[in-house]
Design a protein around this motif. Structure first.
Motif, PDB file in Angstrom:
ATOM      1  N   VAL A 194      -5.104 -10.722  -5.330  1.00 26.38           N
ATOM      2  CA  VAL A 194      -4.835  -9.467  -4.609  1.00 26.38           C
ATOM      3  C   VAL A 194      -6.140  -8.680  -4.475  1.00 26.38           C
ATOM      4  CG1 VAL A 194      -3.508  -7.314  -4.524  1.00 26.38           C
ATOM      5  CG2 VAL A 194      -2.477  -9.356  -5.554  1.00 26.38           C
TER       6      VAL A 194
ATOM      7  N   ARG B  50      13.554  -4.734 -11.784  1.00 25.31           N
ATOM      8  CA  ARG B  50      12.166  -4.313 -11.652  1.00 25.31           C
ATOM      9  C   ARG B  50      12.120  -2.799 -11.467  1.00 25.31           C
ATOM     10  NH1 ARG B  50       7.749  -7.533  -8.770  1.00 25.31           N
ATOM     11  NH2 ARG B  50       6.361  -6.076  -7.737  1.00 25.31           N
TER      12      ARG B  50
ATOM     13  N   VAL C 100      -4.281  -5.458   0.180  1.00 28.61           N
ATOM     14  CA  VAL C 100      -3.650  -4.136   0.078  1.00 28.61           C
ATOM     15  C   VAL C 100      -4.343  -3.207   1.076  1.00 28.61           C
ATOM     16  CG1 VAL C 100      -3.257  -2.149  -1.440  1.00 28.61           C
ATOM     17  CG2 VAL C 100      -2.939  -4.478  -2.317  1.00 28.61           C
TER      18      VAL C 100
ATOM     19  N   GLN D 232      -5.433   3.701  -8.197  1.00 24.77           N
ATOM     20  CA  GLN D 232      -4.481   2.839  -7.521  1.00 24.77           C
ATOM     21  C   GLN D 232      -4.055   1.662  -8.402  1.00 24.77           C
ATOM     22  OE1 GLN D 232      -5.809   0.224  -4.523  1.00 24.77           O
ATOM     23  NE2 GLN D 232      -3.781  -0.537  -4.938  1.00 24.77           N
TER      24      GLN D 232
ATOM     25  N   PRO E 203       8.721 -10.718  -4.167  1.00 23.33           N
ATOM     26  CA  PRO E 203       8.075 -10.777  -5.481  1.00 23.33           C
ATOM     27  C   PRO E 203       8.508 -12.053  -6.190  1.00 23.33           C
ATOM     28  CG  PRO E 203       9.961  -9.327  -5.588  1.00 23.33           C
ATOM     29  CD  PRO E 203       9.839  -9.768  -4.143  1.00 23.33           C
ATOM     30  N   SER E 204       7.808 -12.420  -7.242  1.00 20.59           N
ATOM     31  CA  SER E 204       8.167 -13.637  -7.955  1.00 20.59           C
ATOM     32  C   SER E 204       9.635 -13.580  -8.392  1.00 20.59           C
ATOM     33  CB  SER E 204       7.240 -13.828  -9.155  1.00 20.59           C
ATOM     34  OG  SER E 204       7.208 -12.657  -9.940  1.00 20.59           O
TER      35      SER E 204
ATOM     36  N   SER F  68      -0.550  -0.915  -9.973  1.00 16.67           N
ATOM     37  CA  SER F  68      -0.553  -2.292  -9.532  1.00 16.67           C
ATOM     38  C   SER F  68       0.021  -3.153 -10.654  1.00 16.67           C
ATOM     39  CB  SER F  68      -1.983  -2.700  -9.212  1.00 16.67           C
ATOM     40  OG  SER F  68      -1.988  -3.956  -8.624  1.00 16.67           O
ATOM     41  N   PRO F  69       1.232  -3.692 -10.459  1.00 19.77           N
ATOM     42  CA  PRO F  69       1.938  -4.328 -11.568  1.00 19.77           C
ATOM     43  C   PRO F  69       1.220  -5.532 -12.149  1.00 19.77           C
ATOM     44  CG  PRO F  69       3.048  -4.717  -9.479  1.00 19.77           C
ATOM     45  CD  PRO F  69       1.986  -3.716  -9.221  1.00 19.77           C
TER      46      PRO F  69
ATOM     47  N   ALA G  28       0.917  -4.105   0.487  1.00 22.66           N
ATOM     48  CA  ALA G  28       0.302  -5.402   0.193  1.00 22.66           C
ATOM     49  C   ALA G  28       0.880  -6.448   1.144  1.00 22.66           C
ATOM     50  CB  ALA G  28       0.577  -5.791  -1.255  1.00 22.66           C
TER      51      ALA G  28
ATOM     52  N   THR H 105      -0.301   2.653   0.605  1.00 26.38           N
ATOM     53  CA  THR H 105      -0.805   1.311   0.922  1.00 26.38           C
ATOM     54  C   THR H 105       0.328   0.293   0.864  1.00 26.38           C
ATOM     55  OG1 THR H 105      -1.320   1.051  -1.415  1.00 26.38           O
ATOM     56  CG2 THR H 105      -3.130   1.699   0.032  1.00 26.38           C
TER      57      THR H 105
ATOM     58  N   LEU I 196       3.396   4.484  -2.477  1.00 25.87           N
ATOM     59  CA  LEU I 196       1.944   4.498  -2.253  1.00 25.87           C
ATOM     60  C   LEU I 196       1.648   4.534  -0.751  1.00 25.87           C
ATOM     61  CD1 LEU I 196       0.919   1.685  -4.759  1.00 25.87           C
ATOM     62  CD2 LEU I 196       0.450   4.131  -5.000  1.00 25.87           C
TER      63      LEU I 196
ATOM     64  N   LEU J  88      -7.749  -6.612  -7.313  1.00 20.49           N
ATOM     65  CA  LEU J  88      -6.621  -6.040  -8.057  1.00 20.49           C
ATOM     66  C   LEU J  88      -5.939  -7.074  -8.949  1.00 20.49           C
ATOM     67  CD1 LEU J  88      -5.066  -3.810  -5.262  1.00 20.49           C
ATOM     68  CD2 LEU J  88      -6.326  -3.045  -7.281  1.00 20.49           C
ATOM     69  N   ARG J  89      -6.008  -8.333  -8.545  1.00 18.02           N
ATOM     70  CA  ARG J  89      -5.429  -9.387  -9.385  1.00 18.02           C
ATOM     71  C   ARG J  89      -6.194 -10.676  -9.112  1.00 18.02           C
ATOM     72  NH1 ARG J  89       0.870 -10.763  -8.705  1.00 18.02           N
ATOM     73  NH2 ARG J  89       0.219 -11.703  -6.735  1.00 18.02           N
TER      74      ARG J  89
ATOM     75  N   PRO K 186       5.183  -1.940  -6.704  1.00 21.10           N
ATOM     76  CA  PRO K 186       5.297  -2.270  -5.278  1.00 21.10           C
ATOM     77  C   PRO K 186       5.403  -3.769  -4.990  1.00 21.10           C
ATOM     78  CG  PRO K 186       3.041  -1.694  -5.811  1.00 21.10           C
ATOM     79  CD  PRO K 186       3.832  -1.466  -7.066  1.00 21.10           C
ATOM     80  N   LEU K 187       5.974  -4.105  -3.832  1.00 22.28           N
ATOM     81  CA  LEU K 187       6.215  -5.506  -3.460  1.00 22.28           C
ATOM     82  C   LEU K 187       5.207  -5.996  -2.426  1.00 22.28           C
ATOM     83  CD1 LEU K 187      10.091  -5.325  -2.877  1.00 22.28           C
ATOM     84  CD2 LEU K 187       8.868  -5.836  -5.000  1.00 22.28           C
ATOM     85  N   ILE K 188       4.971  -7.295  -2.420  1.00 19.53           N
ATOM     86  CA  ILE K 188       4.127  -7.899  -1.385  1.00 19.53           C
ATOM     87  C   ILE K 188       5.005  -8.257  -0.187  1.00 19.53           C
ATOM     88  CG2 ILE K 188       2.660  -9.877  -0.809  1.00 19.53           C
ATOM     89  CD1 ILE K 188       1.848  -9.964  -3.789  1.00 19.53           C
TER      90      ILE K 188
HETATM   91  P1  AMP Z   1       4.576  -9.894  -7.647  1.00 26.05           P
HETATM   92  O1  AMP Z   1       5.561  -9.142  -8.484  1.00 26.05           O
HETATM   93  O2  AMP Z   1       4.197 -11.199  -8.278  1.00 26.05           O
HETATM   94  O3  AMP Z   1       4.970 -10.010  -6.221  1.00 26.05           O
HETATM   95  O4  AMP Z   1       3.239  -9.047  -7.682  1.00 26.05           O
HETATM   96  C1  AMP Z   1       3.045  -7.907  -6.913  1.00 26.05           C
HETATM   97  C2  AMP Z   1       1.570  -7.638  -6.826  1.00 26.05           C
HETATM   98  O5  AMP Z   1       1.283  -6.962  -5.656  1.00 26.05           O
HETATM   99  C3  AMP Z   1       1.012  -6.789  -7.908  1.00 26.05           C
HETATM  100  O6  AMP Z   1       0.350  -7.542  -8.835  1.00 26.05           O
HETATM  101  C4  AMP Z   1       0.039  -5.818  -7.255  1.00 26.05           C
HETATM  102  O7  AMP Z   1      -1.272  -6.160  -7.608  1.00 26.05           O
HETATM  103  C5  AMP Z   1       0.248  -6.012  -5.816  1.00 26.05           C
HETATM  104  N1  AMP Z   1       0.620  -4.851  -5.014  1.00 26.05           N
HETATM  105  C6  AMP Z   1       1.682  -4.773  -4.196  1.00 26.05           C
HETATM  106  N2  AMP Z   1       1.668  -3.633  -3.492  1.00 26.05           N
HETATM  107  C7  AMP Z   1       0.579  -2.972  -3.866  1.00 26.05           C
HETATM  108  C8  AMP Z   1      -0.004  -1.718  -3.484  1.00 26.05           C
HETATM  109  N3  AMP Z   1       0.511  -0.961  -2.518  1.00 26.05           N
HETATM  110  N4  AMP Z   1      -1.130  -1.346  -4.086  1.00 26.05           N
HETATM  111  C9  AMP Z   1      -1.685  -2.124  -5.027  1.00 26.05           C
HETATM  112  N5  AMP Z   1      -1.217  -3.311  -5.406  1.00 26.05           N
HETATM  113  C10 AMP Z   1      -0.102  -3.739  -4.842  1.00 26.05           C
END
Ligand code: AMP
Ligand code: MG
Length: 329
Positions: free
Chosen positions: A178, A54, A95, A218, A137-138, A222-223, A114, A112, A110, A190-191, A59-61
């Motif tokens: 999101v 990746r 976020v 922003q 992440p997934s 956002s991936p 998530a 911010t 960033l 965002l999603r 960014p990661l959740i």
């Molecule tokens: P995943 O790869 O499935 O965990 O997706 C990560 C998701 O987290 C993305 O689609 C973004 O929308 C969101 N995300 C994570 N961190 C941020 C951030 N700091 N700002 C905006 N979106 C974020």
């Protein structure tokens, strides 16, 4: 070699220890399977990017068990408490403005971070037992279709992931909703995901703005908003919802995926027919979406997939969001 673990008891004790010692574990959540590791250790987070291939701009959740942990990671406004009270644990990611404790690697630099509190029993138990905040992440190679069962993780990350917890099929089957709340006055979707924009607006009693990648600075990073994502290798072409026929261009070696089981058409030896739900239930369609895409993508069976979109409301719009990215050229 990948080791499989059950989703309860001693197996979860074992993977909790692995996570505490800085290893990565693929874990089920109610949305999709995540590749989890200690979010506050930069060396661990680096491994997550490495395994998924990746890019660091993505960014990661961070997953938590209690709101108390969220307060350590980010600034929590009354709006966040309101949404957390209603939708956590559950498929909603917020976020928020981050605190310095969160490594820049997690947030792609960033300001911010998530955050989500997942509901899946196994994930929740591991979060509680370990006390860790888990970046997850997934559990798939970057850009590919998300995994909704343990075998999907093994199929696409074999040799790259050592520990996988098998919690069966994911309940929702698509990634979390999101919402961007760094400005609580102006929430941004965002999603799209299992929790609809209409629901969020009703809870917040204010408009939740759609994210537009070119307008929202922003959103560009956002991936989930990347034009091409969640993509199988096979070519995908979308058809509007209600397209109840076969496309005239369909040829042998191609497949047609209807949203709902068609009443009048049957396949013939030249092409195969599939559907996401028997009776049009979008919850079931979301659960089946990624598993079907993976099945049709495996073994280069088809040269092209034609897919009818979902009705564009509620969960259907989250399904169509994933389909559009899967079809992006
Ligand atoms: P995943 O790869 O499935 O965990 O997706 C990560 C998701 O987290 C993305 O689609 C973004 O929308 C969101 N995300 C994570 N961190 C941020 C951030 N700091 N700002 C905006 N979106 C974020
Ligand atoms: Mg992903």
């Amino acid at each position: 070699m990948t080791r499989l673990y059950g989703a309860e008891g001693l197996d979860l004790d074992c993977v909790t220890d692995l996570l505490l010692s800085g290893q990565l574990v693929a874990l089920p959540t109610e949305t999709v399977y995540g590749l989890a590791g200690d979010a506050l250790r930069e060396d661990v987070v680096r491994q997550i990017f490495d395994v998924k291939m990746r890019p660091f701009i993505d960014p990661l959740i961070v997953h938590i068990a209690e709101l108390r942990q969220g307060k350590i990671l980010a600034e929590i406004s009354p709006e966040v408490e309101l949404l957390a009270g209603k939708y956590w644990p559950g498929p909603l990611t917020m976020v928020l403005r981050k605190r310095p404790v969160v490594p820049d690697l997690v947030t792609a630099g960033l300001p911010t971070v998530a955050i989500r509190m997942p509901a899946h029993q196994a994930m929740r138990q591991v979060l509680q037992k370990s006390g860790l905040c888990l970046a997850a992440p997934s559990a798939n190679p970057f850009g590919y279709v998300s995994p909704t069962r343990a075998q999907h993780v093994i199929d696409s990350l074999s040799g790259r992931v050592s520990h996988v917890v098998d919690g069966g099929d994911c309940q929702h089957g698509i990634e979390s909703t999101v919402i961007g709340l760094q400005d609580p006055e102006r929430p941004v979707l965002l999603r799209p995901g299992p929790i609809g924009r209409e629901q969020l607006e009703a809870t917040l009693d204010r408009e939740v703005h759609p994210a537009t990648a070119h307008l929202d600075k922003q959103a560009q990073v956002s991936p989930g908003l990347l034009k091409k994502h969640y993509s199988p290798a096979v070519n995908v072409d979308l058809l509007p919802h209600g397209f109840s026929d076969l496309p005239p261009e369909i040829t042998s070696g191609q497949a047609m995926v209807f949203f709902q089981r068609p009443k009048h058409i049957t396949g013939d030896e030249d092409y195969d027919l599939f559907w996401l739900t028997e009776d049009g239930d979008p919850t079931v369609a979301a659960q089946n979406l990624f598993a079907l895409l993976r099945k049709l993508d495996s073994g280069s069976r088809y040269s092209r997939l034609w897919i009818e979109q979902a009705p564009s409301e509620g969960l259907g719009s989250a399904i169509n969001d994933r389909l559009k990215r899967a079809a992006a050229k």
